[in-house]
Design a protein around this motif. Structure first.
Motif, PDB file in Angstrom:
ATOM      1  N   GLY A   1      49.411  12.578 -20.632  1.00 17.79           N
ATOM      2  CA  GLY A   1      48.020  12.179 -20.798  1.00 17.79           C
ATOM      3  C   GLY A   1      47.219  13.130 -21.663  1.00 17.79           C
ATOM      4  O   GLY A   1      46.022  13.314 -21.437  1.00 17.79           O
ATOM      5  N   GLY A   2      47.849  13.750 -22.649  1.00 16.15           N
ATOM      6  CA  GLY A   2      47.159  14.657 -23.557  1.00 16.15           C
ATOM      7  C   GLY A   2      47.450  16.120 -23.330  1.00 16.15           C
ATOM      8  O   GLY A   2      47.205  16.943 -24.217  1.00 16.15           O
ATOM      9  N   ASP A   3      47.957  16.488 -22.156  1.00 13.69           N
ATOM     10  CA  ASP A   3      48.399  17.860 -21.909  1.00 13.69           C
ATOM     11  C   ASP A   3      49.867  17.976 -22.313  1.00 13.69           C
ATOM     12  O   ASP A   3      50.680  17.108 -21.969  1.00 13.69           O
ATOM     13  CB  ASP A   3      48.225  18.231 -20.442  1.00 13.69           C
ATOM     14  CG  ASP A   3      46.758  18.393 -20.057  1.00 13.69           C
ATOM     15  OD1 ASP A   3      45.919  18.422 -20.968  1.00 13.69           O
ATOM     16  OD2 ASP A   3      46.471  18.497 -18.861  1.00 13.69           O
ATOM     17  N   LEU A   4      50.200  19.039 -23.039  1.00 16.37           N
ATOM     18  CA  LEU A   4      51.496  19.129 -23.695  1.00 16.37           C
ATOM     19  C   LEU A   4      52.339  20.281 -23.186  1.00 16.37           C
ATOM     20  O   LEU A   4      51.814  21.340 -22.816  1.00 16.37           O
ATOM     21  CB  LEU A   4      51.311  19.309 -25.208  1.00 16.37           C
ATOM     22  CG  LEU A   4      50.420  18.306 -25.932  1.00 16.37           C
ATOM     23  CD1 LEU A   4      50.280  18.705 -27.400  1.00 16.37           C
ATOM     24  CD2 LEU A   4      50.991  16.900 -25.813  1.00 16.37           C
ATOM     25  N   ARG A   5      53.654  20.068 -23.222  1.00 17.68           N
ATOM     26  CA  ARG A   5      54.641  21.141 -23.032  1.00 17.68           C
ATOM     27  C   ARG A   5      55.618  20.982 -24.179  1.00 17.68           C
ATOM     28  O   ARG A   5      56.179  19.898 -24.394  1.00 17.68           O
ATOM     29  CB  ARG A   5      55.333  20.967 -21.680  1.00 17.68           C
ATOM     30  CG  ARG A   5      56.259  22.099 -21.282  1.00 17.68           C
ATOM     31  CD  ARG A   5      55.501  23.335 -20.825  1.00 17.68           C
ATOM     32  NE  ARG A   5      56.319  24.176 -19.954  1.00 17.68           N
ATOM     33  CZ  ARG A   5      57.267  25.000 -20.368  1.00 17.68           C
ATOM     34  NH1 ARG A   5      57.539  25.117 -21.653  1.00 17.68           N
ATOM     35  NH2 ARG A   5      57.963  25.719 -19.501  1.00 17.68           N
ATOM     36  N   ILE A   6      55.826  22.037 -24.955  1.00 15.21           N
ATOM     37  CA  ILE A   6      56.578  21.974 -26.202  1.00 15.21           C
ATOM     38  C   ILE A   6      57.680  23.027 -26.184  1.00 15.21           C
ATOM     39  O   ILE A   6      57.465  24.153 -25.720  1.00 15.21           O
ATOM     40  CB  ILE A   6      55.643  22.205 -27.409  1.00 15.21           C
ATOM     41  CG1 ILE A   6      54.579  21.109 -27.471  1.00 15.21           C
ATOM     42  CG2 ILE A   6      56.426  22.265 -28.717  1.00 15.21           C
ATOM     43  CD1 ILE A   6      53.491  21.370 -28.489  1.00 15.21           C
ATOM     44  N   GLY A   7      58.868  22.684 -26.700  1.00 16.29           N
ATOM     45  CA  GLY A   7      59.941  23.663 -26.754  1.00 16.29           C
ATOM     46  C   GLY A   7      61.165  23.113 -27.455  1.00 16.29           C
ATOM     47  O   GLY A   7      61.109  22.113 -28.168  1.00 16.29           O
ATOM     48  N   GLY A   8      62.293  23.790 -27.242  1.00 16.05           N
ATOM     49  CA  GLY A   8      63.546  23.376 -27.854  1.00 16.05           C
ATOM     50  C   GLY A   8      64.278  24.542 -28.482  1.00 16.05           C
ATOM     51  O   GLY A   8      63.677  25.562 -28.843  1.00 16.05           O
ATOM     52  N   LEU A   9      65.577  24.389 -28.609  1.00 15.45           N
ATOM     53  CA  LEU A   9      66.422  25.457 -29.125  1.00 15.45           C
ATOM     54  C   LEU A   9      66.116  25.785 -30.582  1.00 15.45           C
ATOM     55  O   LEU A   9      66.338  26.919 -31.027  1.00 15.45           O
ATOM     56  CB  LEU A   9      67.896  25.061 -28.977  1.00 15.45           C
ATOM     57  CG  LEU A   9      68.376  24.788 -27.547  1.00 15.45           C
ATOM     58  CD1 LEU A   9      69.826  24.324 -27.562  1.00 15.45           C
ATOM     59  CD2 LEU A   9      68.222  26.040 -26.691  1.00 15.45           C
ATOM     60  N   ARG A  10      65.606  24.832 -31.336  1.00 14.03           N
ATOM     61  CA  ARG A  10      65.356  25.049 -32.765  1.00 14.03           C
ATOM     62  C   ARG A  10      64.060  25.810 -33.031  1.00 14.03           C
ATOM     63  O   ARG A  10      63.857  26.306 -34.144  1.00 14.03           O
ATOM     64  CB  ARG A  10      65.309  23.699 -33.492  1.00 14.03           C
ATOM     65  CG  ARG A  10      66.641  22.970 -33.579  1.00 14.03           C
ATOM     66  CD  ARG A  10      66.443  21.533 -34.039  1.00 14.03           C
ATOM     67  NE  ARG A  10      65.600  21.461 -35.226  1.00 14.03           N
ATOM     68  CZ  ARG A  10      64.985  20.346 -35.625  1.00 14.03           C
ATOM     69  NH1 ARG A  10      65.083  19.236 -34.899  1.00 14.03           N
ATOM     70  NH2 ARG A  10      64.249  20.342 -36.716  1.00 14.03           N
ATOM     71  N   GLY A  11      63.154  25.870 -32.077  1.00 16.00           N
ATOM     72  CA  GLY A  11      61.868  26.530 -32.309  1.00 16.00           C
ATOM     73  C   GLY A  11      61.026  25.809 -33.342  1.00 16.00           C
ATOM     74  O   GLY A  11      60.308  26.445 -34.134  1.00 16.00           O
ATOM     75  N   LEU A  12      61.071  24.493 -33.331  1.00 19.47           N
ATOM     76  CA  LEU A  12      60.337  23.689 -34.304  1.00 19.47           C
ATOM     77  C   LEU A  12      58.832  23.839 -34.109  1.00 19.47           C
ATOM     78  O   LEU A  12      58.309  23.641 -33.014  1.00 19.47           O
ATOM     79  CB  LEU A  12      60.734  22.218 -34.163  1.00 19.47           C
ATOM     80  CG  LEU A  12      60.035  21.213 -35.074  1.00 19.47           C
ATOM     81  CD1 LEU A  12      60.404  21.457 -36.529  1.00 19.47           C
ATOM     82  CD2 LEU A  12      60.392  19.784 -34.657  1.00 19.47           C
TER      83      LEU A  12
END
Length: 298
Positions: free
Chosen positions: A176-187
């Motif tokens: 709903g607009g609040d984000l969690r961002i990540g990943g092995l690539r560090g994009l």
């Protein structure tokens, strides 16, 4: 924010739309998205305050001080205590009586939010977050204390979903607009911050890993009130700030920092946004806080 080759999963949850996007090995991504959705739906089922059969509602109604609880519920109870400590008592998930007295007694949608929910009399309520905790397989809280999952629950759920996507090359969880961002690539991904009122974005951050949460008083609002309670008064907050976005390492931390900054007011907001963020005062001024704490006015 979607990049080529990413798989997506979109569904209703937490009274909002949840969007999951992830890229990398196709099978790892598929399994990760499936697990992340299952976590979100289980979290909502156990911790919604709008279903009398949920674990949270049963906990709130239980007359005992020590109540056996599922691990997910115990994790939320621990987050309630941590949020109170981290915010100096400003983020208090035991203020459900005050939330209901302000008018927020049913699922919020833009339609219900415009029908003029009627606020009631201020409740006879005292903050109790410091008495909430976990003992073994039980949640401890004073009998009669009722917990509200709200934004804390959404941030915590995003962190649990993030663990399910940890093996993906790049991923985004949008609750709903609040984000969690990540990943092995560090994009590195652009994150536009919406204005409190209709209009163009007020700022853009670039985020590779972490969380972004926004708290405000202009969207979940109705005639006579809004959903964000100031525990010092038991009433909807009026602090001179109408919206805060916080950047942090986790969804739970971002939720707590955003609410703390809004409730702390313009004089102390910047010191709360240690990971960076942006806040908007009641007069419409936009203040961008860099990670080191410097503030610029937009």
């Amino acid at each position: 924010m979607t990049t080529p080759g990413e798989q997506t999963e979109v569904f209703a949850c937490f009274g909002a739309t949840v969007s999951l996007r992830a890229g990398g090995d196709a099978e790892i991504v598929r399994l990760g998205l499936r697990r992340a959705r299952a976590i979100a739906e289980e979290f909502h089922r156990r911790l919604t305050r709008f279903d009398p059969s949920s674990d949270l509602c049963r906990l709130n109604a239980d007359p005992r001080a020590l109540v056996p609880a599922d691990p997910m519920v115990r994790r939320f109870a621990a987050a309630v205590r941590w949020a109170g400590e981290a915010s100096g008592g400003l983020v208090d998930a035991t203020c459900l009586p005050a939330v209901e007295a302000a008018g927020y007694r049913e699922h919020w949608t833009p339609a219900t939010g415009t029908t003029g929910w009627a606020p009631g009399a201020p409740p006879d309520w005292e903050p109790a977050w410091s008495a909430v905790g976990v003992e073994g397989e039980c949640v401890r809280r004073p009998p009669g204390t009722r917990l509200d999952s709200g934004g804390l629950g959404k941030g915590l759920a995003a962190d649990l979903m993030a663990a399910a996507l940890a093996a993906c090359g790049a991923w985004v969880i949008d609750c709903g607009g609040d984000l969690r961002i990540g990943g092995l690539r560090g994009l590195l991904r652009p994150v536009d911050i919406a204005a409190p009122q209709p209009g163009p974005p007020i700022h853009r951050f670039q985020v590779a890993r972490g969380a972004v949460a926004t708290s405000g008083v202009t969207r979940r609002a109705w005639a006579g009130g809004h959903h964000l309670i100031d525990p010092r008064s038991g009433r909807p907050a009026e602090t001179g700030i109408i919206q805060v976005t916080a950047l942090a390492r986790t969804g739970l931390e971002a939720e707590v920092r955003a609410k703390t900054a809004l409730l702390a007011g313009p004089e102390r907001a910047a010191e709360t946004l240690v990971g960076g963020g942006v806040y908007v005062t009641a007069g419409g001024a936009v203040h961008v806080v860099e990670r080191a704490g410097a503030v610029s006015r937009g």
